[in-house]
Write a protein that holds these residues in place. Structure first.
Motif, short mmCIF file in Angstrom:
data_model
loop_
_atom_site.label_atom_id
_atom_site.label_comp_id
_atom_site.label_asym_id
_atom_site.label_seq_id
_atom_site.Cartn_x
_atom_site.Cartn_y
_atom_site.Cartn_z
N TYR B 35 1.03 -1.41 0.13
CA TYR B 35 -0.02 0.05 -0.26
C TYR B 35 1.14 1.53 0.05
CZ TYR B 35 -4.39 -2.65 1.29
OH TYR B 35 -5.39 -2.95 1.16
N GLN B 37 0.74 5.09 1.39
CA GLN B 37 0.07 6.34 1.93
C GLN B 37 0.14 7.78 1.84
OE1 GLN B 37 0.14 6.53 6.27
NE2 GLN B 37 -1.28 7.88 6.65
N MET B 41 -5.60 10.63 0.62
CA MET B 41 -6.10 9.66 0.35
C MET B 41 -6.04 8.41 1.09
SD MET B 41 -6.00 10.86 -2.76
CE MET B 41 -6.21 9.81 -3.88
N GLY B 42 -5.74 8.61 1.76
CA GLY B 42 -5.61 6.83 2.96
C GLY B 42 -4.34 6.42 2.59
N LEU B 43 -4.79 4.97 2.49
CA LEU B 43 -3.86 3.91 2.00
C LEU B 43 -4.59 3.66 0.51
CD1 LEU B 43 -3.98 2.19 5.19
CD2 LEU B 43 -1.73 2.89 4.38
N LEU B 45 -3.91 0.16 -2.72
CA LEU B 45 -3.42 -0.78 -2.64
C LEU B 45 -2.94 -0.77 -4.07
CD1 LEU B 45 -3.31 -3.82 -2.66
CD2 LEU B 45 -4.93 -4.44 -3.04
N TYR B 48 -0.50 -6.85 -5.11
CA TYR B 48 -0.48 -7.52 -4.02
C TYR B 48 -0.79 -9.35 -4.64
CZ TYR B 48 -5.15 -9.20 -5.88
OH TYR B 48 -6.54 -9.20 -6.82
N GLU B 59 -5.40 -0.71 -6.96
CA GLU B 59 -6.15 0.17 -7.71
C GLU B 59 -4.63 1.58 -8.14
OE1 GLU B 59 -6.84 2.43 -4.03
OE2 GLU B 59 -8.22 4.32 -5.11
N PHE B 90 3.79 0.59 2.71
CA PHE B 90 3.26 -0.44 4.17
C PHE B 90 3.01 -1.33 2.67
CE2 PHE B 90 3.06 2.32 8.06
CZ PHE B 90 2.74 3.08 7.03
N GLY B 98 -9.36 -12.95 0.09
CA GLY B 98 -10.46 -12.37 0.17
C GLY B 98 -11.10 -11.28 1.03
N GLY B 99 -12.19 -10.63 1.46
CA GLY B 99 -12.53 -10.32 1.94
C GLY B 99 -12.32 -10.18 3.22
#
Lengths: 112, 114
Positions: B35, B37, B41-43, B45, B48, B59, B90, B98-99
Motif C-alpha cells: 500500500y 499512504q 488519500m488514505g492507504l 493498494l 498483492y 488500485e 506499507f 478474500g474479503g
C-alpha cells in the motif's frame, strides 16, 4: 474515486468521554468493514471488524455500528483514554475480493 | 516474533533511479500486499499476492513491479522513480485471502523522489 470516506480529518475529546469516528462508503458490494489504528512511525494495526450480516460488534471499549441502508459505519470508544490518540482508518472490502479500500483517516486526540 | 519487516525505513531517490523496497514476513501468511499512504488519500493498494508465484494489480499499480518467489518475501520495485511516487509505503500480510481479512502491517518505508 474514493469509495470509503472519512469526512472528519480530526477529532478531539476529553479523557473519559466517548469518541465517535464516522465512515461512509459508496460501494454496495462491500461486505466486510474494518477499523485500523495507526501511531506515528508505525504501521496500522487491526482494531475491530464487522460483517454486513451484523449491525453491531463490540470488543471491550470499542464498538462498531453498521447502518447498511445509509452506507455508514461508526466506531465508538468508551471511555476514551490518552493512549487512544492515533489516526484511525476505516476499511472495506467485498466478500470474495482482495481489494480492500481505506478511508483517508481521522486523527483522534484524547486530552487528559 | 518479527511479524512483517520492511527495509529500508527511509530512502531518497533522484528522478529516473530504480530501487527495490523489501518486505518479509515470518508468519507463513499466504496473502501479501503493498500500500501507499498519501495525505488525504488514505492507504491505496498497489499490488498483492495470494501465494508464491501469484501476483495481481491493485488500485494504483502503474510504475511498480512485484514478484513472489517465496512465501516469506514480497519485494516492490520502482522501475524509474518519479516525484509522484513520493509517499509512505506499507507492506501487509494476512493468513487469509478474500474479503474482510485482518492485515498485519510493517512499519513503513518513507520514500522521497527529488
Amino acid at each position: 474515486d474514493q469509495q470509503v470516506k472519512q469526512n472528519s480529518p480530526s477529532l478531539s475529546v476529553q479523557e473519559g468521554r466517548i469518541s465517535i469516528l464516522n465512515c461512509d462508503y459508496t460501494n454496495s458490494m462491500f461486505d466486510y468493514f474494518l477499523w485500523y489504528k495507526k501511531y506515528p512511525a508505525e504501521g496500522p494495526t487491526f482494531l475491530i471488524s464487522i460483517s454486513s450480516i451484523k449491525d453491531k460488534n463490540e470488543d471491550g471499549r470499542f464498538t462498531v455500528f453498521l447502518n447498511k441502508s445509509a452506507k455508514h459505519l461508526s466506531l465508538h470508544i468508551v471511555p476514551s483514554q490518552p493512549g487512544d490518540s492515533a489516526v484511525y482508518f476505516c476499511a472495506a472490502s467485498p466478500y470474495n475480493n482482495n481489494d480492500m479500500r481505506f478511508g483517508a483517516g481521522t486523527r483522534l486526540t484524547v486530552k487528559p | 516474533n518479527a511479524g512483517v519487516t520492511q527495509t529500508p525505513k527511509f530512502q531518497v531517490l533522484k528522478t529516473g533511479q530504480s530501487m527495490t523496497l523489501q518486505c518479509a514476513q515470518d508468519m507463513n501468511h499466504e496473502y501479501m500486499s503493498w500500500y501507499r499512504q498519501d495525505p488525504g488519500m488514505g492507504l491505496r493498494l498497489i499490488h498483492y499476492s495470494v501465494g508464491a508465484g501469484i501476483t495481481d494489480q491493485g488500485e494504483v499499480p502503474n510504475g511498480y513491479n512485484v514478484s513472489r518467489s517465496t512465501t516469506e518475501d514480497f519485494p516492490l520495485r520502482l522501475l524509474s522513480a518519479a516525484p509522484s511516487q513520493t509517499s509512505v509505503y506499507f507492506c501487509a500480510s494476512s493468513s487469509r485471502t478474500g474479503g474482510g481479512k485482518k492485515l498485519f502491517f510493517g512499519s513503513g518505508t518513507q520514500l522521497s523522489v527529488l
